[in-house]
Design a protein around this motif. Structure first.
Motif, PDB file in Angstrom:
ATOM      1  N   ILE A  50      78.982  33.840  74.925  1.00  0.00           N
ATOM      2  CA  ILE A  50      80.032  33.521  75.894  1.00  0.00           C
ATOM      3  C   ILE A  50      79.411  32.644  76.970  1.00  0.00           C
ATOM      4  N   SER A  51      80.265  31.924  77.679  1.00  0.00           N
ATOM      5  CA  SER A  51      79.749  30.988  78.678  1.00  0.00           C
ATOM      6  C   SER A  51      79.131  31.727  79.856  1.00  0.00           C
ATOM      7  N   ARG A  52      78.236  31.032  80.539  1.00  0.00           N
ATOM      8  CA  ARG A  52      77.582  31.622  81.707  1.00  0.00           C
ATOM      9  C   ARG A  52      78.598  31.993  82.778  1.00  0.00           C
ATOM     10  N   GLU A  53      79.586  31.114  82.986  1.00  0.00           N
ATOM     11  CA  GLU A  53      80.594  31.386  84.018  1.00  0.00           C
ATOM     12  C   GLU A  53      81.384  32.652  83.696  1.00  0.00           C
ATOM     13  N   THR A  54      81.769  32.785  82.416  1.00  0.00           N
ATOM     14  CA  THR A  54      82.514  33.983  82.010  1.00  0.00           C
ATOM     15  C   THR A  54      81.649  35.226  82.162  1.00  0.00           C
TER      16      THR A  54
ATOM     17  N   MET B  53      88.373  56.525  86.556  1.00  0.00           N
ATOM     18  CA  MET B  53      87.166  55.836  86.073  1.00  0.00           C
ATOM     19  C   MET B  53      87.562  54.534  85.383  1.00  0.00           C
ATOM     20  N   ALA B  54      86.895  53.446  85.714  1.00  0.00           N
ATOM     21  CA  ALA B  54      87.229  52.138  85.155  1.00  0.00           C
ATOM     22  C   ALA B  54      86.905  52.081  83.667  1.00  0.00           C
ATOM     23  N   ASN B  55      87.721  51.289  82.930  1.00  0.00           N
ATOM     24  CA  ASN B  55      87.465  51.086  81.515  1.00  0.00           C
ATOM     25  C   ASN B  55      87.386  49.593  81.213  1.00  0.00           C
ATOM     26  N   ILE B  56      87.234  49.256  79.920  1.00  0.00           N
ATOM     27  CA  ILE B  56      87.082  47.851  79.549  1.00  0.00           C
ATOM     28  C   ILE B  56      88.311  47.032  79.927  1.00  0.00           C
ATOM     29  N   ALA B  57      89.501  47.638  79.787  1.00  0.00           N
ATOM     30  CA  ALA B  57      90.725  46.925  80.144  1.00  0.00           C
ATOM     31  C   ALA B  57      90.729  46.551  81.620  1.00  0.00           C
ATOM     32  N   ASP B  58      90.236  47.472  82.479  1.00  0.00           N
ATOM     33  CA  ASP B  58      90.174  47.191  83.919  1.00  0.00           C
ATOM     34  C   ASP B  58      89.207  46.034  84.200  1.00  0.00           C
ATOM     35  N   VAL B  59      88.068  46.047  83.523  1.00  0.00           N
ATOM     36  CA  VAL B  59      87.086  44.988  83.710  1.00  0.00           C
ATOM     37  C   VAL B  59      87.663  43.649  83.253  1.00  0.00           C
TER      38      VAL B  59
ATOM     39  N   THR C  69      86.591  39.785  74.913  1.00  0.00           N
ATOM     40  CA  THR C  69      85.525  38.998  75.551  1.00  0.00           C
ATOM     41  C   THR C  69      84.566  39.919  76.295  1.00  0.00           C
ATOM     42  N   VAL C  70      85.112  40.939  76.959  1.00  0.00           N
ATOM     43  CA  VAL C  70      84.254  41.921  77.630  1.00  0.00           C
ATOM     44  C   VAL C  70      83.394  42.646  76.601  1.00  0.00           C
ATOM     45  N   SER C  71      83.997  43.017  75.479  1.00  0.00           N
ATOM     46  CA  SER C  71      83.235  43.697  74.427  1.00  0.00           C
ATOM     47  C   SER C  71      82.108  42.812  73.910  1.00  0.00           C
ATOM     48  N   TYR C  72      82.389  41.525  73.712  1.00  0.00           N
ATOM     49  CA  TYR C  72      81.339  40.611  73.249  1.00  0.00           C
ATOM     50  C   TYR C  72      80.216  40.503  74.285  1.00  0.00           C
ATOM     51  N   ALA C  73      80.587  40.483  75.563  1.00  0.00           N
ATOM     52  CA  ALA C  73      79.584  40.380  76.621  1.00  0.00           C
ATOM     53  C   ALA C  73      78.678  41.602  76.643  1.00  0.00           C
ATOM     54  N   LEU C  74      79.277  42.767  76.379  1.00  0.00           N
ATOM     55  CA  LEU C  74      78.498  44.011  76.418  1.00  0.00           C
ATOM     56  C   LEU C  74      77.626  44.166  75.181  1.00  0.00           C
ATOM     57  N   SER C  75      78.130  43.740  74.046  1.00  0.00           N
ATOM     58  CA  SER C  75      77.395  43.948  72.794  1.00  0.00           C
ATOM     59  C   SER C  75      76.446  42.809  72.463  1.00  0.00           C
ATOM     60  N   GLY C  76      76.757  41.602  72.997  1.00  0.00           N
ATOM     61  CA  GLY C  76      75.951  40.441  72.652  1.00  0.00           C
ATOM     62  C   GLY C  76      76.222  39.911  71.257  1.00  0.00           C
TER      63      GLY C  76
END
Length: 333
Positions: free
Chosen positions: A28-32, A1-7, A17-24
Motif C-alpha cells: 500500500i502507498s506510504r500516504e495510506t 473498543m475500536a475495531n478494523i471498521a473504525d480504523v 486496505t486496513v487488513s492489508y496494512a496489518l498483514s503486509g
C-alpha cells in the motif's frame, strides 16, 4: 473498543486496505499507511492476536522455555529472562513463558498447536531431553546455553572456558600461588549444567599450566548453607591468597561473609568472579569480574531467531560464543 471498521472509517479507506496494512500481504502507498497508522494511534486499536494469526500464519509470539529449580538462585536467571523479553518486544514479539517441569511435552504442546512462531530455550543441560522434540518442531529455536550435541541448532553462550583462563591468568600475573575456586552447587553438575564443568575444568587446566595450586569446592545456593559453606571453605584453605567465585548465590553473599570475618579485600584476600553488571549493582559487588553478558546473549538469540522465522533458509545453524571481558574493580593485588 475500536475495531478494523473504525480504523478504516477514520483513515478514509476500505476495511480490506486496513487488513492489508496489518498483514503486509499487499503493498500500500506510504500516504495510506500513514493515515492508517494515525487512525490506529488515535483510536488505541490493538490487533487481535487470533485474527492476525489467521491473516499472516504468524502469532508474533516467542516461546521462552525454562525451569525454576527450588534449589537454585532465581536472581541470576531473571537477568536472562529480562534480556530476552526486552529484545523480543523491540522486534514486536510477545513472550509466552513456559515453566513446565516436563519440558519435552511442553515443546510438543506449544509447537503442534502453533501457539508460537519460535522458541528460546534457557537452562540448557548437556544431554537436554527437550532437544529431540525441538528438532522435530516446525518452528525454529535458539538456545542460550551449550548442549553436548548442537546439530541443527542455533546456540548462543558465554565462552566459560576462556572466562576461567582469563581469571586464572589475571591472578597468576599478580603472583598468586594458592587459589580457591567456589563452583556452582553439586546438583548443577549432576543435572548436566555443562557451563559449570566447562569453567572448572578450564580453570584447573590453566592453573596446572602455571604451576598453581587451585582448590575447587562446590558452593551452595540457599541460606544458611551459603554462608556456612563459604566460611568452611575459607577456614579449610587459610593459606590461599585469592578466591575465584563461579556461583551467583555465593558471590552475592560474599561481602557480608568477609565483613563478618574481618577480611579486607584485596589486602587480605584477592577476589575475582563472573556475573552481569546489573547483578553486581543489585548486590553492591565490588569485585573484579568477567561480564557474563545476558543482555548480549538474549539479544543475539532473539534477533537470530526472528531472522530464522522470517526466512527458514537463513544460513546454516550457528554456535556462537560471547568473548569474556574482564572488568578490573580493584579487588585483586
Amino acid at each position: 473498543m475500536a475495531n478494523i471498521a473504525d480504523v478504516a472509517k477514520a483513515a478514509g479507506v476500505a476495511r480490506s486496505t486496513v487488513s492489508y496494512a496489518l498483514s503486509g500481504n499487499r503493498p500500500i502507498s506510504r500516504e495510506t499507511r500513514e493515515r492508517i497508522d494515525a487512525a490506529i494511534a488515535e483510536l488505541g486499536f490493538t490487533v487481535n492476536a487470533g485474527a492476525r494469526a489467521l491473516a499472516t500464519s504468524q502469532t508474533m509470539v516467542l516461546g521462552l522455555l525454562l525451569q525454576f529449580h527450588e534449589d537454585e538462585f532465581p536472581p541470576a536467571m531473571l537477568q536472562y529472562i529480562l534480556a530476552i523479553t526486552t529484545a523480543a518486544r523491540e522486534l514486536d514479539y510477545d513472550i509466552l513463558m513456559v515453566t513446565d517441569d516436563h519440558g519435552p511435552d511442553a515443546i510438543r504442546r506449544i509447537t503442534s498447536s502453533n501457539m508460537v512462531d519460535g522458541i528460546v530455550l534457557l537452562d540448557v543441560t548437556h544431554d537436554d531431553p527437550r532437544l529431540p522434540p525441538l528438532r522435530k518442531a516446525r518452528q525454529p529455536a535458539a538456545l542460550v546455553g551449550l548442549p553436548r550435541d548442537t546439530q541443527a541448532l542455533d546456540v548462543f553462550d558465554l565462552d566459560f572456558s576462556e572466562a576461567a583462563r582469563l581469571l586464572v591468568d589475571h591472578l597468576h600475573e599478580l603472583g598468586h600461588r594458592d587459589i580457591i575456586l567456589v563452583s556452582p552447587p553439586r546438583h548443577v553438575f549432576e543435572r548436566g549444567g555443562a557451563y559449570a564443568w566447562r569453567f572448572r575444568d578450564a580453570a584447573l587446566e590453566r592453573a596446572a599450566q602455571h604451576g598453581l595450586n587451585l582448590y575447587p569446592h562446590y558452593g551452595e545456593s540457599q541460606q544458611p548453607a551459603i554462608e556456612e559453606s563459604l566460611n568452611a571453605i575459607l577456614d579449610t584453605r587459610a593459606q590461599a591468597t585469592a578466591l575465584v567465585v563461579h556461583n551467583d548465590a555465593s558471590i552475592a553473599a560474599l561481602p557480608a561473609v568477609l565483613r563478618a570475618r574481618g577480611t579486607v579485600v584485596p589486602r587480605d584476600l584477592s577476589v575475582v568472579s563472573l556475573y552481569p553488571r546489573n547483578f553486581g549493582r543489585t548486590f553492591l559487588l565490588p569485585y573484579t569480574a568477567v561480564e557474563t553478558s545476558p543482555d548480549r546473549l538474549g539479544r543475539q538469540a532473539v534477533q537470530h531467531l526472528v531472522r530464522r522465522i522470517a526466512d527458514p533458509n537463513y544460513g546454516p545453524p550457528v554456535v556462537r560464543f560471547i568473548e569474556p571481558e574482564l572488568t578490573d574493580r580493584g579487588s585483586t593485588a
